[in-house]
Motif scaffolding. Sequence first.
Motif, PDB file in Angstrom:
ATOM      1  N   GLY A 110       0.799  -1.214   0.000  1.00 16.13           N
ATOM      2  CA  GLY A 110       0.000   0.000   0.000  1.00 16.13           C
ATOM      3  C   GLY A 110       0.832   1.263   0.000  1.00 16.13           C
ATOM      4  N   GLY A 111       0.142   2.375   0.033  1.00 16.93           N
ATOM      5  CA  GLY A 111       0.801   3.674   0.011  1.00 16.93           C
ATOM      6  C   GLY A 111      -0.152   4.738  -0.498  1.00 16.93           C
ATOM      7  N   SER A 112       0.395   5.727  -1.195  1.00 20.25           N
ATOM      8  CA  SER A 112      -0.423   6.834  -1.709  1.00 20.25           C
ATOM      9  C   SER A 112       0.182   7.365  -2.996  1.00 20.25           C
ATOM     10  CB  SER A 112      -0.530   7.949  -0.669  1.00 20.25           C
ATOM     11  OG  SER A 112       0.771   8.424  -0.316  1.00 20.25           O
ATOM     12  N   VAL A 113      -0.661   8.034  -3.789  1.00 21.92           N
ATOM     13  CA  VAL A 113      -0.255   8.611  -5.067  1.00 21.92           C
ATOM     14  C   VAL A 113      -0.622  10.091  -5.056  1.00 21.92           C
ATOM     15  CG1 VAL A 113      -0.518   8.513  -7.576  1.00 21.92           C
ATOM     16  CG2 VAL A 113      -0.573   6.393  -6.236  1.00 21.92           C
ATOM     17  N   TRP A 114       0.358  10.940  -5.428  1.00 24.70           N
ATOM     18  CA  TRP A 114       0.183  12.386  -5.420  1.00 24.70           C
ATOM     19  C   TRP A 114       0.529  12.934  -6.801  1.00 24.70           C
ATOM     20  CZ3 TRP A 114      -0.501  15.019  -0.464  1.00 24.70           C
ATOM     21  CH2 TRP A 114      -0.517  14.138   0.626  1.00 24.70           C
ATOM     22  N   LEU A 115      -0.142  14.011  -7.199  1.00 25.84           N
ATOM     23  CA  LEU A 115       0.158  14.721  -8.447  1.00 25.84           C
ATOM     24  C   LEU A 115       0.365  16.191  -8.127  1.00 25.84           C
ATOM     25  CD1 LEU A 115       0.392  14.935 -11.528  1.00 25.84           C
ATOM     26  CD2 LEU A 115      -2.111  15.215 -11.622  1.00 25.84           C
ATOM     27  N   GLU A 122      -5.207   6.786  -1.902  1.00 23.99           N
ATOM     28  CA  GLU A 122      -4.532   6.117  -0.802  1.00 23.99           C
ATOM     29  C   GLU A 122      -4.921   4.642  -0.796  1.00 23.99           C
ATOM     30  OE1 GLU A 122      -3.635   8.729   3.022  1.00 23.99           O
ATOM     31  OE2 GLU A 122      -5.764   8.803   2.500  1.00 23.99           O
ATOM     32  N   PHE A 123      -3.954   3.795  -0.518  1.00 21.40           N
ATOM     33  CA  PHE A 123      -4.194   2.360  -0.450  1.00 21.40           C
ATOM     34  C   PHE A 123      -3.807   1.870   0.942  1.00 21.40           C
ATOM     35  CE2 PHE A 123      -2.818   3.402  -4.825  1.00 21.40           C
ATOM     36  CZ  PHE A 123      -4.031   3.210  -5.454  1.00 21.40           C
ATOM     37  N   PRO A 124      -4.514   0.860   1.475  1.00 22.31           N
ATOM     38  CA  PRO A 124      -4.265   0.422   2.857  1.00 22.31           C
ATOM     39  C   PRO A 124      -2.806   0.062   3.085  1.00 22.31           C
ATOM     40  CG  PRO A 124      -6.227  -0.614   1.971  1.00 22.31           C
ATOM     41  CD  PRO A 124      -5.569   0.083   0.815  1.00 22.31           C
ATOM     42  N   VAL A 125      -2.294   0.512   4.216  1.00 21.35           N
ATOM     43  CA  VAL A 125      -0.926   0.188   4.626  1.00 21.35           C
ATOM     44  C   VAL A 125      -0.991  -0.528   5.968  1.00 21.35           C
ATOM     45  CG1 VAL A 125       0.066   2.135   3.378  1.00 21.35           C
ATOM     46  CG2 VAL A 125      -0.615   2.403   5.772  1.00 21.35           C
ATOM     47  N   SER A 126       0.066  -1.232   6.279  1.00 18.20           N
ATOM     48  CA  SER A 126       0.118  -1.978   7.533  1.00 18.20           C
ATOM     49  C   SER A 126       0.250  -1.013   8.704  1.00 18.20           C
ATOM     50  CB  SER A 126       1.296  -2.954   7.524  1.00 18.20           C
ATOM     51  OG  SER A 126       1.145  -3.890   6.476  1.00 18.20           O
ATOM     52  N   SER A 134      -1.226  -6.594  -0.939  1.00 19.09           N
ATOM     53  CA  SER A 134      -2.147  -6.805  -2.053  1.00 19.09           C
ATOM     54  C   SER A 134      -1.357  -7.055  -3.328  1.00 19.09           C
ATOM     55  CB  SER A 134      -3.058  -5.585  -2.236  1.00 19.09           C
ATOM     56  OG  SER A 134      -3.884  -5.750  -3.364  1.00 19.09           O
ATOM     57  N   TYR A 135      -1.855  -8.017  -4.131  1.00 12.99           N
ATOM     58  CA  TYR A 135      -1.231  -8.327  -5.410  1.00 12.99           C
ATOM     59  C   TYR A 135      -1.926  -7.614  -6.573  1.00 12.99           C
ATOM     60  CZ  TYR A 135       1.395 -12.073  -3.146  1.00 12.99           C
ATOM     61  OH  TYR A 135       2.258 -12.786  -2.336  1.00 12.99           O
ATOM     62  N   ARG A 136      -2.995  -6.896  -6.310  1.00 12.47           N
ATOM     63  CA  ARG A 136      -3.749  -6.278  -7.398  1.00 12.47           C
ATOM     64  C   ARG A 136      -2.986  -5.068  -7.946  1.00 12.47           C
ATOM     65  NH1 ARG A 136      -9.057  -4.671  -6.738  1.00 12.47           N
ATOM     66  NH2 ARG A 136      -9.492  -6.150  -5.062  1.00 12.47           N
ATOM     67  N   PRO A 137      -3.116  -4.806  -9.254  1.00  8.80           N
ATOM     68  CA  PRO A 137      -2.500  -3.610  -9.840  1.00  8.80           C
ATOM     69  C   PRO A 137      -3.286  -2.360  -9.452  1.00  8.80           C
ATOM     70  CG  PRO A 137      -3.751  -4.765 -11.498  1.00  8.80           C
ATOM     71  CD  PRO A 137      -3.804  -5.628 -10.252  1.00  8.80           C
ATOM     72  N   ARG A 138      -2.679  -1.203  -9.688  1.00  5.27           N
ATOM     73  CA  ARG A 138      -3.307   0.074  -9.363  1.00  5.27           C
ATOM     74  C   ARG A 138      -3.312   0.970 -10.596  1.00  5.27           C
ATOM     75  NH1 ARG A 138      -5.774  -1.336  -4.674  1.00  5.27           N
ATOM     76  NH2 ARG A 138      -4.278  -2.317  -3.245  1.00  5.27           N
ATOM     77  N   PHE A 238      -3.689 -14.606  -2.970  1.00  5.41           N
ATOM     78  CA  PHE A 238      -3.797 -13.571  -3.999  1.00  5.41           C
ATOM     79  C   PHE A 238      -5.064 -12.734  -3.833  1.00  5.41           C
ATOM     80  CE2 PHE A 238      -1.168 -16.892  -5.905  1.00  5.41           C
ATOM     81  CZ  PHE A 238      -0.082 -16.154  -6.335  1.00  5.41           C
ATOM     82  N   LEU A 239      -5.979 -13.181  -2.973  1.00  5.08           N
ATOM     83  CA  LEU A 239      -7.259 -12.485  -2.809  1.00  5.08           C
ATOM     84  C   LEU A 239      -7.321 -11.682  -1.520  1.00  5.08           C
ATOM     85  CD1 LEU A 239      -9.596 -15.442  -3.889  1.00  5.08           C
ATOM     86  CD2 LEU A 239      -8.482 -13.737  -5.327  1.00  5.08           C
ATOM     87  N   ILE A 240      -6.300 -11.770  -0.690  1.00  3.05           N
ATOM     88  CA  ILE A 240      -6.302 -11.079   0.609  1.00  3.05           C
ATOM     89  C   ILE A 240      -5.574  -9.750   0.452  1.00  3.05           C
ATOM     90  CG2 ILE A 240      -5.530 -11.170   2.994  1.00  3.05           C
ATOM     91  CD1 ILE A 240      -5.755 -14.217   2.829  1.00  3.05           C
ATOM     92  N   ASP A 241      -6.246  -8.642   0.743  1.00  2.00           N
ATOM     93  CA  ASP A 241      -5.634  -7.312   0.680  1.00  2.00           C
ATOM     94  C   ASP A 241      -5.198  -6.817   2.055  1.00  2.00           C
ATOM     95  OD1 ASP A 241      -5.979  -7.146  -2.057  1.00  2.00           O
ATOM     96  OD2 ASP A 241      -7.987  -6.302  -1.882  1.00  2.00           O
TER      97      ASP A 241
END
Length: 654
Positions: A110-115, A122-126, A134-138, A238-241
């Motif tokens: 996880g993390g975050s994306v800024w422009l 924002e994506f969940p972080v530990s 998570s294995y899913r693309p963003r 692969f399904l657990i985020d």
Amino acid sequence: MSRTGRAHARVLLALGLALLLPLAALPVQTAEPDGPVEPAGVWVLTGASEANPPSPDAPWQHVTLPDDTARSRPAQARQPAWYRIDFERLQPTQSDAAPWSVYLPYLYHGGSVWLNGVLLAEFPVSGEQVFARSYRPRLVTLPAALLRPGRNEVAIFAAHASVLPMQFAQARIGPAAALQPLFDQRLFWARTVPQLTVFGSVLVAGSMLLIWWRRRAEVLYGLFGVAAFLWGIRSNTFLIDAMPWPQWHWWRVLFQCASGGFVVAMALFSLRLARLEWPRVERALLGYWLIGPLWFAVGGFAADTAIGRWWLGGMMAVGIVIVAVTLPALARQKKLLPTTLRITIMVTVLLGIHDYLLTWRPDLLARLLPEWTGQRIFLLHFGASAMLLAMGGLLTARFIKSLVALDDLNRTLEARVADRERALANNFAQLAALQRQQAAADERQLIMRDLHDGLGSQLFTSLSRVERGDMDSEQVAAALRACIADMRLALDALSSEQNNIGAAFGNLMFRWQPQLLAAGVQPSWNVDIGDEALLTLPPHDTLHLLRIAQEALTNVLKHADARHVAVRLQRSARGLELQVDDDGRGLHQPNHAAGNGSRGIDNMRSRARRLGGTIDWQPADSSGGGTRVLVVLPLASASSACAPQPQPVAAGIA
């Protein structure tokens, strides 16, 4: 090329295409001016706050994507980091209305994306309560209002919560229409395929285990069901985020044990399929699998990394050894499905080694496949699924073959049974014909004996007396009338097709009623035998009984000097009873005693014995007057006189 060789080539081609499908997720550098930008170099900064992107004046370091931190900066390999991507705005010829996006093949923790300093996603972080992975693309859309002419800046915060070095993907920035297919492809292979795998594995495992439960001898189905079930459990990773830390620790225990159990189950399956029954090797494999759970029990959750690195690494060695041992035996089965299985087993072992190196030694794998390694596509998932499909196809073919063989066997057995039934029917028909012939012969013999002993004897005696002149015309007429009466009695008894004793006894009553009245004897008749359909006597048994009644009535007329006679035929608890009572002289009179040795009384006794019954003479009343003749014939159903059962006449009736 032989037919087998062509089949093998087709299988290899199909498997090659199937295993190369994940390569469709690889990015392709577009040549169009408005295509996605694939930055070769970006800036990275560790140790900064994750709340906001660091300023351009911070001590950024230049790295090349994809970033393998174990190689680019080993000292900071396990720390979260900021990545800054600088890019120019669209070409002037492109419409400003076309939306742009930033595509990340993976952002594991996880993390975050800024422009340009503005938070986009924002994506969940530990954290303290939750572990995120998570294995899913963003795919994050870049709003057109935030894009500036000239230089733009995308800052990505990559969190990290693992003991392994952090990996950062090859990011792409460009038109959303160009990046959407890449996102969809990666999402399909990384998310949709595992979902289908979990569903299919559980479904197939249930079917196979049910077959094994009903047919315990089919061990292959049980091993395949266990392997499919364990693979379905493992594929859930692969399904657990995100998951709470306590559950995550237990999930890792289940994941590691399921992964090792899958390898052991496949090894046992391969040995049994190759007809290599080695109990010691099988016990050794099960013992090696137990090391994983015991390791967790002793070392706790902290042993997860060592178990994944060394214990599962040993499973790769197990797979290699099993391939080396079983493939020669499987190679002797020169058929399509065994050949396909051999290929998928080899490919799966190779893909397992690939995933192991991608996890634990990506630097070593990068030396062999530098561009491919950066995509971080785990391939064991696809190889194992293909192997399970091949194994399922092989077992399905065996099952269908067994059903076909069973159908053939059933048809053969049905044909044999039909032949035996026809033979038995013919034998029964012949036996029935022989029985009918024997019965007819016995019937003729009885008729001949009865005619000889009864009517023939009377005619012969009368003829002798006539020849000697001992009989006048009246005596001859009386003898002839007796012969006619005896003949009619035999005809009445022997002509009934239903063996109806009631009808035969009725004919006796009809013929004797006038004779008794003419002699001055008042008769009374009583027939109480219940349902006549339930009481049948063979014709000759009926004839014997009627002759006993006829002889008793003859004695009444000749010797009793009686005025009344009562004849009763009834069913009782003892059986079928015939009772003849008269009010004549009684047993003390000459020629009327039961033991006087007369021929008629001897014949009555003889007939009663032939019937299996008893005959007795006794006084008709308590004062000793009159005579009672009582015949009792035992019947199998006589014990139920009030409610006779529908049974044939029992033994005792000759």
